[in-house]
Design a protein around this motif. Sequence first.
Motif, mmCIF file in Angstrom:
data_model
loop_
_atom_site.group_PDB
_atom_site.id
_atom_site.type_symbol
_atom_site.label_atom_id
_atom_site.label_comp_id
_atom_site.label_asym_id
_atom_site.label_seq_id
_atom_site.Cartn_x
_atom_site.Cartn_y
_atom_site.Cartn_z
ATOM 1 N N UNK A 35 9.726 -0.182 15.749
ATOM 2 C CA UNK A 35 8.506 0.602 15.520
ATOM 3 C C UNK A 35 8.679 1.595 14.373
ATOM 4 N N UNK A 36 8.662 1.102 13.144
ATOM 5 C CA UNK A 36 8.857 1.953 11.975
ATOM 6 C C UNK A 36 7.540 2.355 11.329
ATOM 7 N N UNK A 37 6.420 1.938 11.892
ATOM 8 C CA UNK A 37 5.121 2.216 11.305
ATOM 9 C C UNK A 37 4.474 3.401 12.015
ATOM 10 N N UNK A 38 3.706 4.171 11.284
ATOM 11 C CA UNK A 38 3.083 5.368 11.838
ATOM 12 C C UNK A 38 1.975 4.997 12.805
ATOM 13 N N UNK A 39 1.559 5.980 13.592
ATOM 14 C CA UNK A 39 0.442 5.768 14.509
ATOM 15 C C UNK A 39 -0.808 5.315 13.769
ATOM 16 N N UNK A 40 -1.034 5.882 12.592
ATOM 17 C CA UNK A 40 -2.229 5.544 11.826
ATOM 18 C C UNK A 40 -2.288 4.057 11.526
ATOM 19 N N UNK A 41 -1.205 3.504 11.038
ATOM 20 C CA UNK A 41 -1.221 2.096 10.665
ATOM 21 C C UNK A 41 -1.166 1.179 11.882
ATOM 22 N N UNK A 102 -12.956 4.350 9.335
ATOM 23 C CA UNK A 102 -13.297 5.547 8.559
ATOM 24 C C UNK A 102 -12.354 6.712 8.834
ATOM 25 N N UNK A 103 -12.197 7.070 10.098
ATOM 26 C CA UNK A 103 -11.348 8.208 10.460
ATOM 27 C C UNK A 103 -10.555 7.886 11.716
ATOM 28 N N UNK A 104 -9.368 8.503 11.831
ATOM 29 C CA UNK A 104 -8.516 8.346 13.007
ATOM 30 C C UNK A 104 -7.992 9.718 13.402
ATOM 31 N N UNK A 105 -8.134 10.073 14.676
ATOM 32 C CA UNK A 105 -7.590 11.323 15.201
ATOM 33 C C UNK A 105 -6.725 11.000 16.412
#
Length: 291
Positions: A35-41, A102-105
């Motif tokens: 799991x090297x990818x950020x939460x966003x991706x 569009x947006x991620x929180x």
Amino acid sequence: MKRIILLFLAIITLTTSSVFADELPIREKFNNSKPTYSNKYSVIRFFQDQVYYANKKDFKEFFSLYAPEYTNNDGFNLKVSKEIISDLWKEKSEIKYHNTVNTISFYGDFAIVNVTETSTANVLNESNQKGTLKSCSNITYYLKRAGKSWQIVSENVVSEEINMRWGDAKCVAMFMEAPNEVAANSEYSTKLYIAPPTGLQAIGSISSEKIAYPQRTQKDVFRKFAPDFSLERLLIANSDNTNEYAISTIMFSSANSNKVTGYACLIRRVNVVPHNNFIEVKNNSNEKVKK
């Protein structure tokens, strides 16, 4: 025509994303990776997987992305959503989906994601005449973490437009105005505008229908357009605290006869804000008044 309208009122319950249909789901590509990818991706990959399954009509994998407790702002739970999508895909398997995140929180193991979604399809009317369907919506999704990926717990459809056209209606510019949100049992205006059709006559109808399953319909009552080719109707939002659709139907005929040469259906979502019976305010005499 009503059968076609009912079928495609369900379209927006799909969730979609931008990915080529012949690609493997990104989630599957990285299942065995660290799991090297950020939460966003990871969220972006989640929606890419979702549109892949939707465009492939992979019912099982598509709904594996939904939590068992899923519900949306129309009150549809997972069971109802499965029935709607199953009927839709059996009827129109060629529907194509696309979206933009569009947006991620993030809030711990939860995420709120706003997405713009579109879909396109060819549709047949009762006379087997081919028409076009286009939809566009803005949806806020509520996700919870599920292992290395996510699941959809709930969704709120902020706005939604569905346009269907057949025959000469494909060549006429038209636009419908309706509020995105109104208070329960309140009055609101819905307006319809069309460009002056050359060599054609046009009549129109404006109505509203509560978003329900199965969908219930009202009979169209057609009227002539005003000299500026506009049509307006005042509608009363339902008092059942149920979201509804404002629906405009336009029928075209040749100027020399009553033969129908085309028609269109424009649909706009109107979210209904429920009345809160537990609000009290004080008047000038300090007496409590229930709103």
